[in-house]
Design a protein around this motif. Structure first.
Motif, PDB file in Angstrom:
ATOM      1  N   SER A 113       0.829  -1.207   0.000  1.00  0.00           N
ATOM      2  CA  SER A 113       0.000   0.000   0.000  1.00  0.00           C
ATOM      3  C   SER A 113       0.870   1.267   0.000  1.00  0.00           C
ATOM      4  O   SER A 113       0.442   2.310  -0.475  1.00  0.00           O
ATOM      5  N   PHE A 114       2.103   1.154   0.497  1.00  0.00           N
ATOM      6  CA  PHE A 114       3.015   2.319   0.490  1.00  0.00           C
ATOM      7  C   PHE A 114       4.102   2.175  -0.581  1.00  0.00           C
ATOM      8  O   PHE A 114       5.125   2.840  -0.518  1.00  0.00           O
ATOM      9  N   GLY A 115       3.914   1.317  -1.547  1.00  0.00           N
ATOM     10  CA  GLY A 115       4.917   1.092  -2.597  1.00  0.00           C
ATOM     11  C   GLY A 115       5.159   2.336  -3.450  1.00  0.00           C
ATOM     12  O   GLY A 115       6.301   2.724  -3.710  1.00  0.00           O
ATOM     13  N   TYR A 116       4.086   2.967  -3.884  1.00  0.00           N
ATOM     14  CA  TYR A 116       4.222   4.172  -4.727  1.00  0.00           C
ATOM     15  C   TYR A 116       4.830   5.334  -3.939  1.00  0.00           C
ATOM     16  O   TYR A 116       5.792   5.955  -4.408  1.00  0.00           O
ATOM     17  N   PRO A 117       4.349   5.637  -2.740  1.00  0.00           N
ATOM     18  CA  PRO A 117       4.982   6.714  -1.973  1.00  0.00           C
ATOM     19  C   PRO A 117       6.444   6.394  -1.637  1.00  0.00           C
ATOM     20  O   PRO A 117       7.287   7.292  -1.603  1.00  0.00           O
ATOM     21  N   LEU A 118       6.759   5.117  -1.413  1.00  0.00           N
ATOM     22  CA  LEU A 118       8.153   4.737  -1.140  1.00  0.00           C
ATOM     23  C   LEU A 118       9.037   5.016  -2.356  1.00  0.00           C
ATOM     24  O   LEU A 118      10.143   5.539  -2.216  1.00  0.00           O
ATOM     25  N   ALA A 119       8.561   4.698  -3.545  1.00  0.00           N
ATOM     26  CA  ALA A 119       9.339   4.955  -4.780  1.00  0.00           C
ATOM     27  C   ALA A 119       9.545   6.459  -4.979  1.00  0.00           C
ATOM     28  O   ALA A 119      10.646   6.900  -5.313  1.00  0.00           O
ATOM     29  N   LEU A 120       8.476   7.239  -4.714  1.00  0.00           N
ATOM     30  CA  LEU A 120       8.623   8.699  -4.840  1.00  0.00           C
ATOM     31  C   LEU A 120       9.606   9.243  -3.812  1.00  0.00           C
ATOM     32  O   LEU A 120      10.451  10.099  -4.125  1.00  0.00           O
ATOM     33  N   ALA A 121       9.531   8.741  -2.595  1.00  0.00           N
ATOM     34  CA  ALA A 121      10.458   9.193  -1.547  1.00  0.00           C
ATOM     35  C   ALA A 121      11.890   8.803  -1.900  1.00  0.00           C
ATOM     36  O   ALA A 121      12.834   9.591  -1.705  1.00  0.00           O
ATOM     37  N   LEU A 122      12.081   7.611  -2.430  1.00  0.00           N
ATOM     38  CA  LEU A 122      13.415   7.160  -2.837  1.00  0.00           C
ATOM     39  C   LEU A 122      13.970   8.055  -3.954  1.00  0.00           C
ATOM     40  O   LEU A 122      15.157   8.400  -3.961  1.00  0.00           O
ATOM     41  N   ILE A 123      13.142   8.454  -4.880  1.00  0.00           N
ATOM     42  CA  ILE A 123      13.566   9.352  -5.965  1.00  0.00           C
ATOM     43  C   ILE A 123      13.993  10.698  -5.398  1.00  0.00           C
ATOM     44  O   ILE A 123      15.045  11.239  -5.745  1.00  0.00           O
ATOM     45  N   VAL A 124      13.195  11.255  -4.491  1.00  0.00           N
ATOM     46  CA  VAL A 124      13.514  12.556  -3.907  1.00  0.00           C
ATOM     47  C   VAL A 124      14.791  12.474  -3.074  1.00  0.00           C
ATOM     48  O   VAL A 124      15.678  13.324  -3.178  1.00  0.00           O
ATOM     49  N   VAL A 125      14.914  11.429  -2.249  1.00  0.00           N
ATOM     50  CA  VAL A 125      16.108  11.275  -1.397  1.00  0.00           C
ATOM     51  C   VAL A 125      17.354  11.077  -2.260  1.00  0.00           C
ATOM     52  O   VAL A 125      18.410  11.639  -1.970  1.00  0.00           O
ATOM     53  N   SER A 126      17.228  10.283  -3.323  1.00  0.00           N
ATOM     54  CA  SER A 126      18.403  10.044  -4.181  1.00  0.00           C
ATOM     55  C   SER A 126      18.835  11.312  -4.917  1.00  0.00           C
ATOM     56  O   SER A 126      19.985  11.435  -5.339  1.00  0.00           O
ATOM     57  N   GLY A 127      17.937  12.282  -5.072  1.00  0.00           N
ATOM     58  CA  GLY A 127      18.311  13.565  -5.680  1.00  0.00           C
ATOM     59  C   GLY A 127      18.843  14.550  -4.649  1.00  0.00           C
ATOM     60  O   GLY A 127      19.767  15.317  -4.938  1.00  0.00           O
ATOM     61  N   LEU A 128      18.275  14.535  -3.438  1.00  0.00           N
ATOM     62  CA  LEU A 128      18.691  15.491  -2.406  1.00  0.00           C
ATOM     63  C   LEU A 128      19.975  15.083  -1.696  1.00  0.00           C
ATOM     64  O   LEU A 128      20.726  15.936  -1.231  1.00  0.00           O
ATOM     65  N   LEU A 129      20.234  13.784  -1.598  1.00  0.00           N
ATOM     66  CA  LEU A 129      21.434  13.304  -0.910  1.00  0.00           C
ATOM     67  C   LEU A 129      22.726  13.825  -1.556  1.00  0.00           C
ATOM     68  O   LEU A 129      23.602  14.333  -0.839  1.00  0.00           O
ATOM     69  N   PRO A 130      22.907  13.763  -2.875  1.00  0.00           N
ATOM     70  CA  PRO A 130      24.120  14.337  -3.473  1.00  0.00           C
ATOM     71  C   PRO A 130      24.201  15.854  -3.283  1.00  0.00           C
ATOM     72  O   PRO A 130      25.296  16.394  -3.083  1.00  0.00           O
ATOM     73  N   VAL A 131      23.063  16.545  -3.331  1.00  0.00           N
ATOM     74  CA  VAL A 131      23.070  17.995  -3.115  1.00  0.00           C
ATOM     75  C   VAL A 131      23.571  18.292  -1.708  1.00  0.00           C
ATOM     76  O   VAL A 131      24.421  19.167  -1.504  1.00  0.00           O
ATOM     77  N   TRP A 132      23.071  17.558  -0.714  1.00  0.00           N
ATOM     78  CA  TRP A 132      23.517  17.756   0.667  1.00  0.00           C
ATOM     79  C   TRP A 132      25.010  17.476   0.794  1.00  0.00           C
ATOM     80  O   TRP A 132      25.754  18.215   1.435  1.00  0.00           O
TER      81      TRP A 132
END
Length: 163
Positions: A136-155
């Motif tokens: 049930s949280f598969g789609y939000p997890l994928a979106l969160a993973l996409i956002v984190v994978s973009g913000l982590l290098p910026v940080w």
């Protein structure tokens, strides 16, 4: 080519082609002023002889001054060449710095952008065996993973002072 003076003008001048006079032109000059027209070789010989004969003798003092002037001009030319080389090196250095900044910006953009694109590409394939599709949280997890994978290098880049 023999050219006569304009009509109505009393002149003893005769116009000829001095570089290649014809026999008629030479004869007209001889008749008008009593002189022979010299050939190109004779003119060259006259010029070289007059240059040698007409040059005043150069004293040792004057020669010493000329040598000093030439040495001074040579030193000044070397100084100017060194200045031009310095300015060229400085300009190329500035260009190199600007190019490095551009390459750094492109590198950061690619490092920040590639992981989210990779994750979106994997989850965009919609395989049936992906367990996240049935959560049930598969789609939000994928979106969160996409956002984190973009913000982590910026940080990471900001923490290191690269951005």
């Amino acid at each position: 080519m023999l050219l006569s003076h304009p009509p109505g003008e009393a002149s003893a001048a005769v116009w000829i082609d001095l570089l290649a006079p014809t026999a008629e032109e030479s004869a007209a000059v001889r008749q008008a002023i009593g002189l022979r027209v010299p050939t190109e070789d004779q003119i060259s010989e006259i010029e070289s002889t007059s240059r040698l004969a007409g040059a005043p003798p150069v004293s040792a003092t004057r020669l010493k001054a000329i040598r000093a002037d030439v040495a001074s001009l040579t030193d000044y030319q070397a100084h100017l060449s060194a200045k031009v080389q310095f300015l060229l090196d400085a300009t190329l250095g500035f260009i190199n710095i600007e190019q490095n900044e551009i390459v750094k910006t492109l590198t950061i953009a690619s490092v920040v952008g590639i992981p989210p694109v990779l994750i979106a590409g994997i989850y965009g394939m919609n395989f049936r065996v992906m367990p996240e599709l049935h959560w049930s949280f598969g789609y939000p997890l994928a979106l969160a993973l996409i956002v984190v994978s973009g913000l982590l290098p910026v940080w990471w880049f900001r923490r290191r002072g690269w951005m």
